[in-house]
Design a protein around this motif. Structure first.
Motif, PDB file in Angstrom:
ATOM      1  N   TRP A   1      12.583  36.393  57.680  1.00 35.85           N
ATOM      2  CA  TRP A   1      11.513  37.248  57.169  1.00 35.85           C
ATOM      3  C   TRP A   1      12.013  38.162  56.056  1.00 35.85           C
ATOM      4  CZ3 TRP A   1       6.518  36.845  57.296  1.00 35.85           C
ATOM      5  CH2 TRP A   1       5.895  36.144  58.335  1.00 35.85           C
ATOM      6  N   ARG A   2      13.193  38.746  56.237  1.00 37.33           N
ATOM      7  CA  ARG A   2      13.706  39.662  55.224  1.00 37.33           C
ATOM      8  C   ARG A   2      13.998  38.935  53.915  1.00 37.33           C
ATOM      9  NH1 ARG A   2      18.431  41.835  56.197  1.00 37.33           N
ATOM     10  NH2 ARG A   2      18.967  40.679  58.076  1.00 37.33           N
ATOM     11  N   LEU A   3      14.527  37.720  54.004  1.00 32.80           N
ATOM     12  CA  LEU A   3      14.771  36.936  52.798  1.00 32.80           C
ATOM     13  C   LEU A   3      13.458  36.597  52.099  1.00 32.80           C
ATOM     14  CD1 LEU A   3      17.542  34.599  54.228  1.00 32.80           C
ATOM     15  CD2 LEU A   3      17.858  36.295  52.409  1.00 32.80           C
ATOM     16  N   ARG A   4      12.465  36.205  52.862  1.00 33.93           N
ATOM     17  CA  ARG A   4      11.156  35.892  52.291  1.00 33.93           C
ATOM     18  C   ARG A   4      10.567  37.111  51.581  1.00 33.93           C
ATOM     19  NH1 ARG A   4       6.541  32.396  54.176  1.00 33.93           N
ATOM     20  NH2 ARG A   4       4.617  33.368  53.481  1.00 33.93           N
ATOM     21  N   GLU A   5      10.625  38.264  52.242  1.00 39.29           N
ATOM     22  CA  GLU A   5      10.052  39.474  51.663  1.00 39.29           C
ATOM     23  C   GLU A   5      10.813  39.942  50.428  1.00 39.29           C
ATOM     24  OE1 GLU A   5      10.127  41.958  55.087  1.00 39.29           O
ATOM     25  OE2 GLU A   5       8.305  41.057  55.957  1.00 39.29           O
ATOM     26  N   ALA A   6      12.092  39.556  50.320  1.00 42.16           N
ATOM     27  CA  ALA A   6      12.895  39.902  49.153  1.00 42.16           C
ATOM     28  C   ALA A   6      12.728  38.893  48.019  1.00 42.16           C
ATOM     29  CB  ALA A   6      14.363  39.985  49.548  1.00 42.16           C
ATOM     30  N   GLY A   7      11.846  37.898  48.199  1.00 44.77           N
ATOM     31  CA  GLY A   7      11.595  36.908  47.158  1.00 44.77           C
ATOM     32  C   GLY A   7      12.576  35.755  47.139  1.00 44.77           C
ATOM     33  N   LEU A   8      13.274  35.516  48.258  1.00 47.69           N
ATOM     34  CA  LEU A   8      14.188  34.383  48.369  1.00 47.69           C
ATOM     35  C   LEU A   8      13.622  33.374  49.366  1.00 47.69           C
ATOM     36  CD1 LEU A   8      17.773  35.956  48.421  1.00 47.69           C
ATOM     37  CD2 LEU A   8      16.817  34.411  46.712  1.00 47.69           C
ATOM     38  N   PRO A   9      12.914  32.347  48.907  1.00 51.42           N
ATOM     39  CA  PRO A   9      12.370  31.347  49.837  1.00 51.42           C
ATOM     40  C   PRO A   9      13.483  30.589  50.543  1.00 51.42           C
ATOM     41  CG  PRO A   9      12.125  30.626  47.553  1.00 51.42           C
ATOM     42  CD  PRO A   9      12.590  32.045  47.501  1.00 51.42           C
ATOM     43  N   VAL A  10      13.246  30.279  51.819  1.00 46.64           N
ATOM     44  CA  VAL A  10      14.212  29.541  52.631  1.00 46.64           C
ATOM     45  C   VAL A  10      13.605  28.194  53.024  1.00 46.64           C
ATOM     46  CG1 VAL A  10      15.576  29.522  54.753  1.00 46.64           C
ATOM     47  CG2 VAL A  10      15.215  31.679  53.522  1.00 46.64           C
ATOM     48  N   VAL A  11      14.405  27.142  52.918  1.00 49.38           N
ATOM     49  CA  VAL A  11      13.978  25.790  53.278  1.00 49.38           C
ATOM     50  C   VAL A  11      14.952  25.233  54.312  1.00 49.38           C
ATOM     51  CG1 VAL A  11      13.447  23.461  52.445  1.00 49.38           C
ATOM     52  CG2 VAL A  11      13.069  25.448  50.946  1.00 49.38           C
ATOM     53  N   PRO A  12      14.577  25.148  55.589  1.00 51.25           N
ATOM     54  CA  PRO A  12      15.441  24.488  56.570  1.00 51.25           C
ATOM     55  C   PRO A  12      15.578  22.997  56.263  1.00 51.25           C
ATOM     56  CG  PRO A  12      13.875  25.924  57.667  1.00 51.25           C
ATOM     57  CD  PRO A  12      13.426  25.807  56.241  1.00 51.25           C
ATOM     58  N   VAL A  13      16.794  22.490  56.432  1.00 54.08           N
ATOM     59  CA  VAL A  13      17.116  21.085  56.165  1.00 54.08           C
ATOM     60  C   VAL A  13      17.836  20.581  57.408  1.00 54.08           C
ATOM     61  CG1 VAL A  13      18.259  19.476  54.603  1.00 54.08           C
ATOM     62  CG2 VAL A  13      17.430  21.688  53.742  1.00 54.08           C
ATOM     63  N   THR A  14      17.215  19.645  58.137  1.00 52.80           N
ATOM     64  CA  THR A  14      17.689  19.350  59.477  1.00 52.80           C
ATOM     65  C   THR A  14      17.710  17.857  59.784  1.00 52.80           C
ATOM     66  OG1 THR A  14      17.267  19.836  61.830  1.00 52.80           O
ATOM     67  CG2 THR A  14      15.340  19.641  60.395  1.00 52.80           C
ATOM     68  N   GLY A  15      18.532  17.503  60.768  1.00 53.26           N
ATOM     69  CA  GLY A  15      18.484  16.152  61.311  1.00 53.26           C
ATOM     70  C   GLY A  15      17.458  16.022  62.407  1.00 53.26           C
ATOM     71  N   ARG A  16      16.768  17.096  62.733  1.00 54.54           N
ATOM     72  CA  ARG A  16      15.738  17.070  63.765  1.00 54.54           C
ATOM     73  C   ARG A  16      14.530  16.248  63.306  1.00 54.54           C
ATOM     74  NH1 ARG A  16      17.232  18.408  68.971  1.00 54.54           N
ATOM     75  NH2 ARG A  16      18.465  20.319  68.999  1.00 54.54           N
ATOM     76  N   PRO A  17      13.669  15.861  64.250  1.00 56.50           N
ATOM     77  CA  PRO A  17      12.610  14.889  63.935  1.00 56.50           C
ATOM     78  C   PRO A  17      11.476  15.445  63.089  1.00 56.50           C
ATOM     79  CG  PRO A  17      12.454  15.575  66.218  1.00 56.50           C
ATOM     80  CD  PRO A  17      13.731  16.159  65.698  1.00 56.50           C
ATOM     81  N   ALA A  18      10.780  14.499  62.448  1.00 58.18           N
ATOM     82  CA  ALA A  18       9.597  14.862  61.665  1.00 58.18           C
ATOM     83  C   ALA A  18       8.562  15.567  62.522  1.00 58.18           C
ATOM     84  CB  ALA A  18       8.993  13.601  61.035  1.00 58.18           C
ATOM     85  N   GLY A  19       8.480  15.195  63.798  1.00 62.62           N
ATOM     86  CA  GLY A  19       7.519  15.838  64.687  1.00 62.62           C
ATOM     87  C   GLY A  19       7.764  17.316  64.884  1.00 62.62           C
ATOM     88  N   TRP A  20       9.003  17.773  64.645  1.00 59.38           N
ATOM     89  CA  TRP A  20       9.301  19.204  64.720  1.00 59.38           C
ATOM     90  C   TRP A  20       8.983  19.913  63.409  1.00 59.38           C
ATOM     91  CZ3 TRP A  20      14.225  21.004  67.695  1.00 59.38           C
ATOM     92  CH2 TRP A  20      14.267  20.399  68.948  1.00 59.38           C
ATOM     93  N   ALA A  21       9.002  19.175  62.295  1.00 62.64           N
ATOM     94  CA  ALA A  21       8.897  19.806  60.985  1.00 62.64           C
ATOM     95  C   ALA A  21       7.521  20.424  60.748  1.00 62.64           C
ATOM     96  CB  ALA A  21       9.205  18.783  59.895  1.00 62.64           C
TER      97      ALA A  21
END
Length: 284
Positions: free
Chosen positions: A41-61
């Protein structure tokens, strides 16, 4: 790898987006803690978008993209990306056609089932039903943890049948197709954020060998402290490393970035300017 304390202000202020792993990078012992979630949240509010990149399934995305304070999600080691557009509509793209990926996944599952019979107590990952492209064998999430030597043997067997395979902190993932986390991040950064990965405006945070393509592609990268588990196994390591593991390490990285971005530039704060009367005065 350099200590996070050596990260300079000029690098932090040039940053425009952060890509990061989830398991054992955002999470700690399988849980997303308050510190890491608040850091998002703090990164988002500071104007730094975050993109998780995972081996977890599409159903979680899908739920992650909808509910977390993130700009999108890359899942299944680059097979698919999800994001909400400006109207709040869920959008996605696939590295290959879903029909082709499902057909190849079915063939690869035959290999996976054979391998778990050969290597007890490994088993098919509990999240396999929610995957569309790859297969995942659990060696350290709900079993073991077993040694990395076991994970390496599983990976080699998948390579023998022509698949790509990566070892994460908990699973061995395998899939058919010329894509990985690196190719997916390049596409997402270019198409969604208007960024390249090699100029320091985007950074990656990770913890394991399946993050290695990102450490190689991003000009700026970070590791949480538990990456030390894989010392000597990575051809490309992150640029900086945190002192804490998992989610606390991610929070540490966020704290350092935000503190540096808020700090005034180093050096003299003023410079002399000549007034109209000919006197020299400090710049306001």
């Amino acid at each position: 790898m350099q200590p996070l304390s050596e990260l300079p202000r000029t690098v932090a202020t040039g940053l425009r987006a952060i890509f990061c792993d989830i398991d054992d990078t955002l999470t700690t012992r399988g849980r997303l803690g308050a510190a890491a979630y608040e850091a998002l949240w703090r990164l988002r509010e500071a104007g730094l978008p975050v993109v998780p990149v995972t081996g977890r399934p599409a159903g979680w995305a899908d739920p992650i993209a909808r509910l977390w304070p993130v700009a999108g999600v890359v899942a299944e080691n680059g097979a698919v990306a999800f994001w909400l557009d400006e109207r709040g509509t869920m959008c996605r793209w696939y590295a290959r056609s879903p029909k082709e990926m499902k057909a190849d996944q079915a063939r690869l599952l035959e290999t996976a089932f054979r391998l778990v019979r050969e290597h007890p107590p490994c088993r098919i990952a509990a999240d396999q039903p929610f995957r569309i492209s790859d297969v995942a064998i659990d060696f350290a999430e709900e079993v073991g943890p077993l040694g990395l030597d076991v994970a390496d043997k599983l990976r080699e067997r998948f390579l023998e049948v022509g698949a790509q395979a990566k070892v994460s902190s908990i699973h061995v993932n395998a899939w058919f197709g010329e894509f990985d986390k690196g190719t997916a991040c390049e596409r997402f950064a270019r198409e969604r954020l208007g960024l390249a990965l090699d100029d320091g405006r985007a950074a990656y945070v990770g913890d394991s060998p399946n993050d290695e393509p990102l450490f190689a592609r991003f000009a700026l990268s970070f590791g949480v402290a538990n990456i030390a588990r894989f010392a000597g196994r990575l051809a490309r390591e992150p640029t900086y490393v945190a002192a804490h593991d998992g989610g606390e390490g991610f929070r540490e990285i966020a704290d350092r970035l935000l503190a540096l971005r808020a700090a005034p530039p180093a050096g003299p704060a003023t410079r002399a300017k000549r007034s109209p009367a000919g006197r020299r005065r400090a710049a306001p």
